[in-house]
Design a protein around this motif. Structure first.
Motif, mmCIF file in Angstrom:
data_model
loop_
_atom_site.group_PDB
_atom_site.id
_atom_site.type_symbol
_atom_site.label_atom_id
_atom_site.label_comp_id
_atom_site.label_asym_id
_atom_site.label_seq_id
_atom_site.Cartn_x
_atom_site.Cartn_y
_atom_site.Cartn_z
ATOM 1 N N SER A 1 -28.348 -42.822 -13.662
ATOM 2 C CA SER A 1 -28.620 -41.930 -14.781
ATOM 3 C C SER A 1 -27.458 -40.971 -14.994
ATOM 4 C CB SER A 1 -29.901 -41.133 -14.517
ATOM 5 O OG SER A 1 -30.067 -40.116 -15.466
ATOM 6 N N LYS A 2 -27.212 -40.654 -16.239
ATOM 7 C CA LYS A 2 -26.173 -39.681 -16.582
ATOM 8 C C LYS A 2 -26.748 -38.282 -16.742
ATOM 9 C CE LYS A 2 -23.017 -42.998 -18.743
ATOM 10 N NZ LYS A 2 -23.692 -44.165 -18.153
ATOM 11 N N ASP A 3 -28.028 -38.123 -16.404
ATOM 12 C CA ASP A 3 -28.656 -36.801 -16.485
ATOM 13 C C ASP A 3 -27.976 -35.831 -15.530
ATOM 14 O OD1 ASP A 3 -30.402 -37.870 -18.279
ATOM 15 O OD2 ASP A 3 -32.126 -37.940 -16.913
ATOM 16 N N LEU A 4 -27.839 -34.590 -15.980
ATOM 17 C CA LEU A 4 -27.207 -33.551 -15.154
ATOM 18 C C LEU A 4 -28.261 -32.893 -14.267
ATOM 19 C CD1 LEU A 4 -24.927 -31.823 -17.838
ATOM 20 C CD2 LEU A 4 -24.465 -33.857 -16.441
ATOM 21 N N GLN A 5 -27.906 -32.665 -13.023
ATOM 22 C CA GLN A 5 -28.814 -31.981 -12.097
ATOM 23 C C GLN A 5 -28.079 -30.810 -11.466
ATOM 24 O OE1 GLN A 5 -31.518 -34.105 -9.555
ATOM 25 N NE2 GLN A 5 -30.956 -36.081 -10.437
ATOM 26 N N SER A 6 -28.851 -29.796 -11.088
ATOM 27 C CA SER A 6 -28.266 -28.600 -10.488
ATOM 28 C C SER A 6 -27.721 -28.897 -9.099
ATOM 29 C CB SER A 6 -29.321 -27.493 -10.393
ATOM 30 O OG SER A 6 -30.324 -27.870 -9.461
ATOM 31 N N VAL A 7 -26.845 -28.030 -8.630
ATOM 32 C CA VAL A 7 -26.292 -28.208 -7.288
ATOM 33 C C VAL A 7 -27.401 -28.057 -6.249
ATOM 34 C CG1 VAL A 7 -25.651 -25.769 -6.978
ATOM 35 C CG2 VAL A 7 -24.370 -27.557 -5.785
ATOM 36 N N GLU A 8 -28.427 -27.256 -6.557
ATOM 37 C CA GLU A 8 -29.569 -27.119 -5.644
ATOM 38 C C GLU A 8 -30.315 -28.447 -5.501
ATOM 39 O OE1 GLU A 8 -28.654 -23.087 -7.266
ATOM 40 O OE2 GLU A 8 -28.952 -25.065 -8.162
ATOM 41 N N ALA A 9 -30.508 -29.130 -6.640
ATOM 42 C CA ALA A 9 -31.211 -30.413 -6.604
ATOM 43 C C ALA A 9 -30.424 -31.441 -5.800
ATOM 44 C CB ALA A 9 -31.444 -30.924 -8.027
ATOM 45 N N TRP A 10 -29.108 -31.454 -5.951
ATOM 46 C CA TRP A 10 -28.290 -32.403 -5.198
ATOM 47 C C TRP A 10 -28.307 -32.082 -3.698
ATOM 48 C CZ3 TRP A 10 -27.818 -36.694 -7.359
ATOM 49 C CH2 TRP A 10 -27.507 -36.842 -8.710
ATOM 50 N N THR A 11 -28.386 -30.794 -3.372
ATOM 51 C CA THR A 11 -28.446 -30.406 -1.959
ATOM 52 C C THR A 11 -29.729 -30.917 -1.318
ATOM 53 O OG1 THR A 11 -27.176 -28.396 -2.425
ATOM 54 C CG2 THR A 11 -28.389 -28.457 -0.353
ATOM 55 N N VAL A 12 -30.855 -30.703 -1.989
ATOM 56 C CA VAL A 12 -32.139 -31.176 -1.464
ATOM 57 C C VAL A 12 -32.127 -32.693 -1.348
ATOM 58 C CG1 VAL A 12 -34.611 -31.368 -1.942
ATOM 59 C CG2 VAL A 12 -33.452 -29.188 -2.278
ATOM 60 N N ARG A 13 -31.566 -33.363 -2.352
ATOM 61 C CA ARG A 13 -31.499 -34.824 -2.313
ATOM 62 C C ARG A 13 -30.682 -35.294 -1.113
ATOM 63 N NH1 ARG A 13 -34.403 -39.109 -4.445
ATOM 64 N NH2 ARG A 13 -33.431 -40.829 -3.356
ATOM 65 N N ALA A 14 -29.558 -34.654 -0.873
ATOM 66 C CA ALA A 14 -28.725 -35.019 0.273
ATOM 67 C C ALA A 14 -29.464 -34.775 1.583
ATOM 68 C CB ALA A 14 -27.418 -34.223 0.247
ATOM 69 N N LEU A 15 -30.220 -33.670 1.654
ATOM 70 C CA LEU A 15 -30.990 -33.367 2.863
ATOM 71 C C LEU A 15 -32.048 -34.434 3.120
ATOM 72 C CD1 LEU A 15 -31.755 -31.358 5.153
ATOM 73 C CD2 LEU A 15 -33.281 -30.246 3.503
ATOM 74 N N LEU A 16 -32.765 -34.840 2.074
ATOM 75 C CA LEU A 16 -33.805 -35.856 2.220
ATOM 76 C C LEU A 16 -33.216 -37.192 2.659
ATOM 77 C CD1 LEU A 16 -35.976 -35.104 -0.952
ATOM 78 C CD2 LEU A 16 -36.573 -34.616 1.422
ATOM 79 N N GLU A 17 -32.150 -37.623 1.990
ATOM 80 C CA GLU A 17 -31.547 -38.914 2.320
ATOM 81 C C GLU A 17 -30.960 -38.897 3.722
ATOM 82 O OE1 GLU A 17 -28.922 -40.620 -0.556
ATOM 83 O OE2 GLU A 17 -30.168 -40.049 -2.265
ATOM 84 N N ALA A 18 -30.278 -37.825 4.077
ATOM 85 C CA ALA A 18 -29.652 -37.748 5.402
ATOM 86 C C ALA A 18 -30.696 -37.738 6.508
ATOM 87 C CB ALA A 18 -28.783 -36.494 5.494
ATOM 88 N N THR A 19 -31.788 -37.002 6.300
ATOM 89 C CA THR A 19 -32.843 -36.950 7.315
ATOM 90 C C THR A 19 -33.502 -38.318 7.482
ATOM 91 O OG1 THR A 19 -33.278 -34.643 6.704
ATOM 92 C CG2 THR A 19 -34.905 -35.748 8.081
ATOM 93 N N ALA A 20 -33.805 -38.973 6.365
ATOM 94 C CA ALA A 20 -34.424 -40.302 6.435
ATOM 95 C C ALA A 20 -33.524 -41.289 7.150
ATOM 96 C CB ALA A 20 -34.754 -40.795 5.030
ATOM 97 N N LEU A 21 -32.237 -41.275 6.837
ATOM 98 C CA LEU A 21 -31.297 -42.195 7.489
ATOM 99 C C LEU A 21 -31.169 -41.868 8.975
ATOM 100 C CD1 LEU A 21 -28.519 -42.410 4.753
ATOM 101 C CD2 LEU A 21 -29.977 -44.290 5.526
ATOM 102 N N GLY A 22 -31.240 -40.586 9.317
ATOM 103 C CA GLY A 22 -31.188 -40.207 10.725
ATOM 104 C C GLY A 22 -32.392 -40.725 11.490
ATOM 105 N N LEU A 23 -33.573 -40.642 10.883
ATOM 106 C CA LEU A 23 -34.781 -41.152 11.529
ATOM 107 C C LEU A 23 -34.698 -42.664 11.704
ATOM 108 C CD1 LEU A 23 -37.492 -39.040 9.670
ATOM 109 C CD2 LEU A 23 -36.752 -38.789 12.042
ATOM 110 N N ILE A 24 -34.190 -43.346 10.686
ATOM 111 C CA ILE A 24 -34.036 -44.797 10.770
ATOM 112 C C ILE A 24 -33.079 -45.166 11.892
ATOM 113 C CG2 ILE A 24 -33.052 -46.793 9.556
ATOM 114 C CD1 ILE A 24 -34.183 -45.552 6.954
#
Length: 337
Positions: A309-332
Motif C-alpha cells: 500500500s502507498k498509504d502514509l502511516q505515522s512514525v508511531e505506527a511504524w514503530t509499533v509494527r516493527a515491535l510486533l514483527e520483531a517480537t513474533a520473529l523472536g518467539l519463532i
C-alpha cells in the motif's frame, strides 16, 4: 461462537436450511486441520494462506483450497470446487474463527498461538475490503486472532503465589504428595522469575540511549531508523507478544517525523538498513512470509514490494509494527512446537 448462518450469505444470499449444518460441520473439520503443521514454518505458511484467503480477490493457495474442499466434501459429496472460490475463502476464515473459539488462551506458546499471531499480523496490514459482508468477516477474524494472542500474553505474565505444600505426615506416608507439591511450587517460582526478568530487562532498556540494532545512539539516527531500532531492540527483550504497556514505553521515546509509506520508510532508513537487518531474529521466516512480516521482509530485500500500500502511516505506527514483527520473529526463533 461462530455465526455461520450470517457469514454464509457472503456466497449464498438465500441459503437452504440444510446448508448451514453441513457447512458448520465442514468448518469444524477444517478448523482441526489449521494447526496440523508440526513446525513453525508450516504454521506461518498456513497463516499466510489464510491472509491470502481474506483478500477474496483471487483463488486460495492450492494447499488450503484442497483442505477446505475435502472438509466440505465430507458433508456434501457432490460439491465441485470449480467456480466456488468465494465459498472456499469464507469457509477457511470461519474455520480460523472456530479454531480460536476452541483455544485455551492460557499463555502457553502452542500451535494456535503462532497461527493466530501470523493471521493477526497479516490481516492488520491488509487493505479493507470494499464489500461490507466480506469486510465484516475479515475484521472479525482479525480481532479474534489479536485478542487470542493478547489474552495469552497477558495470562503468561500473571504472577501467581506458589501453592502451600502439604505437611509431611508421620512415617512419611504422604511423601509423594509433598514432593509433587514442592515440584509445583518450584515451577511456579521459576515462571514468576521469568516474568520478573522480562520486566526488568525491558524497563532498563526503556531508559537507555544506546541501540543494539543500530550499534549507536538512537538520537544520532534519523527518526525512521530509530523507530525500526526501537521495535527490534524492544522485541529482543520480550518473551511474549507485547501488551499496551510495552507499546507505551516504546512510543514515549519516538521523535516527530512526517508520515511515510512502507516504500518511503525503507528509503528513509537508508544506509542504516545494513546494520538493522543483522538484528532481525529470524530472517528466513520474514523473507518467506512477506504478507505477515512486511516491514522486516522489506528491510531484508531493500525495497517494499510493488503490491504494498502507498498509504502514509505515522512514525508511531511504524514503530509499533516493527515491535510486533520483531517480537513474533523472536518467539519463532526461540521456540519449537
Amino acid at each position: 461462537m461462530v455465526d455461520v448462518a450470517q457469514h454464509i450469505r457472503i456466497f449464498d444470499q438465500k441459503p437452504a436450511d440444510e446448508l448451514v449444518p453441513k457447512r458448520t460441520a465442514a468448518i469444524k473439520d477444517l478448523a482441526s486441520k489449521l494447526t496440523g503443521p508440526k513446525d513453525v514454518d508450516g504454521l506461518m505458511k498456513m497463516a499466510s494462506n489464510l491472509v491470502a484467503a481474506a483478500k477474496f480477490d483471487k483463488k486460495l493457495p492450492e494447499e488450503l483450497a484442497q483442505e477446505a474442499t475435502a472438509s466440505i466434501k465430507k458433508q456434501s459429496p457432490a460439491f465441485v470446487r470449480e467456480g466456488r472460490d468465494l465459498e472456499l475463502s469464507t469457509i477457511a476464515l470461519l474455520a480460523m474463527l472456530g479454531a480460536i473459539d476452541g483455544g485455551t488462551k492460557q499463555g502457553i506458546i502452542e500451535r494456535l498461538n503462532f497461527l493466530s499471531a501470523g493471521v493477526w499480523l497479516g490481516l492488520s496490514f491488509q487493505q479493507p475490503n470494499k464489500e461490507s459482508r466480506i469486510e465484516a468477516l475479515r475484521v472479525e477474524v482479525l480481532h479474534a486472532a489479536r485478542d487470542y494472542v493478547a489474552r495469552g500474553a497477558e495470562n503468561a505474565r500473571e504472577r501467581k503465589a506458589p501453592a502451600l505444600g502439604a505437611p509431611l505426615k508421620p512415617e512419611n506416608t504422604n511423601l509423594g504428595e509433598v514432593v509433587s507439591n514442592l515440584r509445583a511450587s518450584v515451577e511456579r517460582l521459576n515462571r514468576n522469575a521469568v516474568v520478573d526478568r522480562e520486566e526488568i530487562d525491558f524497563l532498563w532498556w526503556s531508559v537507555t540511549k544506546w541501540s543494539s540494532a543500530l550499534d549507536g545512539l538512537y538520537d544520532e539516527a534519523s527518526a525512521y531508523s530509530a523507530a525500526i531500532a526501537f521495535g527490534l531492540d524492544g522485541g529482543a527483550r520480550l518473551r511474549r507478544m507485547p501488551l499496551d504497556v510495552h507499546k507505551h514505553l516504546v512510543l514515549r521515546r519516538i521523535r516527530a517525523a512526517e508520515p511515510v509509506s512502507l516504500a518511503g520508510l525503507i528509503a528513509a532508513v537508508g544506509d542504516d538498513r545494513l546494520r538493522i537487518l543483522t538484528k532481525i531474529p529470524d530472517a528466513s521466516t520474514a523473507r518467506t512470509n512477506p504478507e505477515i512480516f512486511p516491514v522486516m521482509s522489506s528491510l531484508l530485500s531493500g525495497s517494499a514490494p510493488k503490491s504494498a500500500s502507498k498509504d502514509l502511516q505515522s512514525v508511531e505506527a511504524w514503530t509499533v509494527r516493527a515491535l510486533l514483527e520483531a517480537t513474533a520473529l523472536g518467539l519463532i526463533n526461540q521456540h519449537e512446537v
